[in-house]
Design a protein around this motif. Structure first.
Motif, PDB file in Angstrom:
ATOM      1  N   GLN A 131      -1.305   0.092   5.228  1.00  0.00           N
ATOM      2  CA  GLN A 131      -2.395   1.041   5.025  1.00  0.00           C
ATOM      3  C   GLN A 131      -1.831   2.457   5.099  1.00  0.00           C
ATOM      4  OE1 GLN A 131      -5.125  -0.031   8.131  1.00  0.00           O
ATOM      5  NE2 GLN A 131      -4.302   1.452   9.572  1.00  0.00           N
ATOM      6  N   ASP A 132      -2.578   3.409   4.571  1.00  0.00           N
ATOM      7  CA  ASP A 132      -2.096   4.784   4.533  1.00  0.00           C
ATOM      8  C   ASP A 132      -2.969   5.653   5.431  1.00  0.00           C
ATOM      9  OD1 ASP A 132      -0.648   6.994   3.813  1.00  0.00           O
ATOM     10  OD2 ASP A 132      -1.746   7.334   1.948  1.00  0.00           O
ATOM     11  N   PRO A 133      -2.470   6.134   6.529  1.00  0.00           N
ATOM     12  CA  PRO A 133      -1.142   5.922   7.114  1.00  0.00           C
ATOM     13  C   PRO A 133      -1.097   4.554   7.811  1.00  0.00           C
ATOM     14  CG  PRO A 133      -2.415   7.327   8.565  1.00  0.00           C
ATOM     15  CD  PRO A 133      -3.279   7.071   7.351  1.00  0.00           C
ATOM     16  N   PRO A 134       0.112   4.003   8.000  1.00  0.00           N
ATOM     17  CA  PRO A 134       0.229   2.711   8.679  1.00  0.00           C
ATOM     18  C   PRO A 134      -0.356   2.783  10.092  1.00  0.00           C
ATOM     19  CG  PRO A 134       2.321   3.373   7.705  1.00  0.00           C
ATOM     20  CD  PRO A 134       1.398   4.549   7.594  1.00  0.00           C
ATOM     21  N   ALA A 135      -0.927   1.664  10.495  1.00  0.00           N
ATOM     22  CA  ALA A 135      -1.476   1.606  11.857  1.00  0.00           C
ATOM     23  C   ALA A 135      -0.325   1.698  12.854  1.00  0.00           C
ATOM     24  CB  ALA A 135      -2.245   0.300  12.056  1.00  0.00           C
ATOM     25  N   PRO A 136      -0.522   2.392  13.960  1.00  0.00           N
ATOM     26  CA  PRO A 136       0.523   2.449  14.994  1.00  0.00           C
ATOM     27  C   PRO A 136       0.729   1.060  15.596  1.00  0.00           C
ATOM     28  CG  PRO A 136      -1.235   4.051  15.430  1.00  0.00           C
ATOM     29  CD  PRO A 136      -1.678   3.216  14.291  1.00  0.00           C
ATOM     30  N   TYR A 137       1.949   0.815  16.048  1.00  0.00           N
ATOM     31  CA  TYR A 137       2.275  -0.490  16.617  1.00  0.00           C
ATOM     32  C   TYR A 137       1.373  -0.863  17.789  1.00  0.00           C
ATOM     33  CZ  TYR A 137       6.406  -1.876  13.916  1.00  0.00           C
ATOM     34  OH  TYR A 137       7.238  -2.306  12.925  1.00  0.00           O
ATOM     35  N   ASP A 138       0.988   0.124  18.626  1.00  0.00           N
ATOM     36  CA  ASP A 138       0.123  -0.221  19.757  1.00  0.00           C
ATOM     37  C   ASP A 138      -1.252  -0.703  19.281  1.00  0.00           C
ATOM     38  OD1 ASP A 138      -0.519   2.375  18.920  1.00  0.00           O
ATOM     39  OD2 ASP A 138      -1.054   3.047  20.930  1.00  0.00           O
ATOM     40  N   GLU A 139      -1.733  -0.136  18.171  1.00  0.00           N
ATOM     41  CA  GLU A 139      -3.005  -0.585  17.582  1.00  0.00           C
ATOM     42  C   GLU A 139      -2.866  -1.992  16.996  1.00  0.00           C
ATOM     43  OE1 GLU A 139      -6.897  -0.760  16.126  1.00  0.00           O
ATOM     44  OE2 GLU A 139      -5.996   0.531  17.639  1.00  0.00           O
ATOM     45  N   SER A 198      -0.884 -16.791   5.392  1.00  0.00           N
ATOM     46  CA  SER A 198      -1.845 -17.067   6.458  1.00  0.00           C
ATOM     47  C   SER A 198      -2.668 -15.807   6.717  1.00  0.00           C
ATOM     48  CB  SER A 198      -1.109 -17.473   7.739  1.00  0.00           C
ATOM     49  OG  SER A 198      -0.405 -16.362   8.270  1.00  0.00           O
ATOM     50  N   ARG A 199      -3.833 -15.994   7.277  1.00  0.00           N
ATOM     51  CA  ARG A 199      -4.711 -14.855   7.569  1.00  0.00           C
ATOM     52  C   ARG A 199      -4.015 -13.868   8.513  1.00  0.00           C
ATOM     53  NH1 ARG A 199      -7.542 -11.140   6.197  1.00  0.00           N
ATOM     54  NH2 ARG A 199      -9.206 -10.453   7.535  1.00  0.00           N
ATOM     55  N   ARG A 200      -3.254 -14.390   9.457  1.00  0.00           N
ATOM     56  CA  ARG A 200      -2.548 -13.544  10.423  1.00  0.00           C
ATOM     57  C   ARG A 200      -1.507 -12.665   9.713  1.00  0.00           C
ATOM     58  NH1 ARG A 200      -2.849 -13.525  15.681  1.00  0.00           N
ATOM     59  NH2 ARG A 200      -1.143 -12.810  16.967  1.00  0.00           N
ATOM     60  N   CYS A 201      -0.745 -13.256   8.792  1.00  0.00           N
ATOM     61  CA  CYS A 201       0.236 -12.463   8.038  1.00  0.00           C
ATOM     62  C   CYS A 201      -0.471 -11.423   7.161  1.00  0.00           C
ATOM     63  CB  CYS A 201       1.109 -13.370   7.170  1.00  0.00           C
ATOM     64  SG  CYS A 201       2.525 -14.076   8.034  1.00  0.00           S
ATOM     65  N   GLN A 202      -1.578 -11.819   6.537  1.00  0.00           N
ATOM     66  CA  GLN A 202      -2.324 -10.872   5.708  1.00  0.00           C
ATOM     67  C   GLN A 202      -2.767  -9.664   6.533  1.00  0.00           C
ATOM     68  OE1 GLN A 202      -5.618 -12.832   3.807  1.00  0.00           O
ATOM     69  NE2 GLN A 202      -4.298 -14.215   2.636  1.00  0.00           N
ATOM     70  N   LEU A 203      -3.296  -9.930   7.706  1.00  0.00           N
ATOM     71  CA  LEU A 203      -3.773  -8.843   8.561  1.00  0.00           C
ATOM     72  C   LEU A 203      -2.621  -7.947   9.014  1.00  0.00           C
ATOM     73  CD1 LEU A 203      -6.062  -7.412   9.992  1.00  0.00           C
ATOM     74  CD2 LEU A 203      -5.851  -9.058  11.854  1.00  0.00           C
ATOM     75  N   LEU A 204      -1.513  -8.566   9.440  1.00  0.00           N
ATOM     76  CA  LEU A 204      -0.361  -7.789   9.898  1.00  0.00           C
ATOM     77  C   LEU A 204       0.157  -6.885   8.780  1.00  0.00           C
ATOM     78  CD1 LEU A 204       1.897  -7.022  11.877  1.00  0.00           C
ATOM     79  CD2 LEU A 204       3.142  -9.048  11.096  1.00  0.00           C
ATOM     80  N   LEU A 205       0.379  -7.461   7.602  1.00  0.00           N
ATOM     81  CA  LEU A 205       0.916  -6.664   6.498  1.00  0.00           C
ATOM     82  C   LEU A 205      -0.077  -5.592   6.051  1.00  0.00           C
ATOM     83  CD1 LEU A 205       2.756  -9.405   4.409  1.00  0.00           C
ATOM     84  CD2 LEU A 205       3.741  -7.742   6.001  1.00  0.00           C
ATOM     85  N   ALA A 206      -1.367  -5.916   6.057  1.00  0.00           N
ATOM     86  CA  ALA A 206      -2.376  -4.922   5.678  1.00  0.00           C
ATOM     87  C   ALA A 206      -2.361  -3.739   6.640  1.00  0.00           C
ATOM     88  CB  ALA A 206      -3.763  -5.565   5.637  1.00  0.00           C
ATOM     89  N   LEU A 207      -2.216  -4.018   7.923  1.00  0.00           N
ATOM     90  CA  LEU A 207      -2.160  -2.936   8.910  1.00  0.00           C
ATOM     91  C   LEU A 207      -0.903  -2.077   8.721  1.00  0.00           C
ATOM     92  CD1 LEU A 207      -3.373  -4.898  12.060  1.00  0.00           C
ATOM     93  CD2 LEU A 207      -4.584  -3.016  10.919  1.00  0.00           C
ATOM     94  N   LEU A 208       0.189  -2.717   8.319  1.00  0.00           N
ATOM     95  CA  LEU A 208       1.445  -1.984   8.158  1.00  0.00           C
ATOM     96  C   LEU A 208       1.507  -1.172   6.870  1.00  0.00           C
ATOM     97  CD1 LEU A 208       3.868  -4.719   9.506  1.00  0.00           C
ATOM     98  CD2 LEU A 208       3.467  -2.469  10.526  1.00  0.00           C
TER      99      LEU A 208
END
Length: 196
Positions: free
Chosen positions: A143-151, A131-141
């Protein structure tokens, strides 16, 4: 992976002069050419030259290619040879870090590169099935460096405490896609690469 019917179909259609099949072959295997060139630490203009040479050679040899499923190996080997040719002709760049051991045969290096490319292709296919939502979540996690959880929480409009469980569900869905299930059946080492 070696007898990928998609590759066989693309090669057959490209041999018959279908431009869209040729374009898809180039799009599918351009990252493989780039990856091999990067191992030789070539500059972008040299990578472009090698890529043009590889595609030209493929146009010349496509009608005589006996095993269409062997195309990825042919491309990797041809790219390596073109890199060597370029290095010899320019004497500007030394091949570096071609493999763990200098005694590894050229064929083994090409096979390793083809397998790495095929795994990435399968992973991209599996990722596209999410799903688009899973794609976005995993992409954020990832990325280098991973996006912070608050972001991530802000972008996805979810509580911070739900990010970990959602990540776990998305990774489970990813592992259960037909493409990754088939790849995981090929060997245990890939599945470990998707954990984390």
């Amino acid at each position: 992976m070696r007898d990928d019917p998609t590759v066989v179909d693309l090669v057959t259609r490209a041999r018959d002069g279908e431009k869209s099949a040729w374009d898809e072959l180039v799009e599918r295997y351009a990252p493989l050419v780039f990856s091999v060139c990067r191992r030789y630490r070539l500059a972008q203009p040299d990578i472009d030259d090698v890529g043009q040479s590889v595609w030209l050679r493929l146009v010349e040899h496509l009608p005589g290619l006996r095993e269409p499923a062997a195309l990825p190996g042919w491309i990797a080997t041809t790219t390596q040879r073109e890199c060597f040719r370029l290095i010899r002709s320019t004497s500007r760049v030394e091949p570096v870090d071609l493999a763990e051991s200098p005694d590894v045969p050229e064929q083994a290096i090409a096979e390793e590169e083809v397998l790495r490319h095929e795994r990435r292709t399968i992973l991209r296919t599996a990722f596209a099935e999410l799903s688009r939502r899973c794609q976005l979540l995993l992409a954020l996690l990832i990325q280098d460096p991973p996006a912070p959880y608050d972001e991530i929480s802000r972008q996805l409009e979810v509580p911070i405490g739900s990010i970990g469980p959602n990540r776990a569900r998305c990774l489970t869905k990813l592992r259960q896609t037909p493409a990754l299930a088939l790849l995981a059946a090929d060997g245990p080492d890939f599945d470990q690469g998707t954990r984390g």
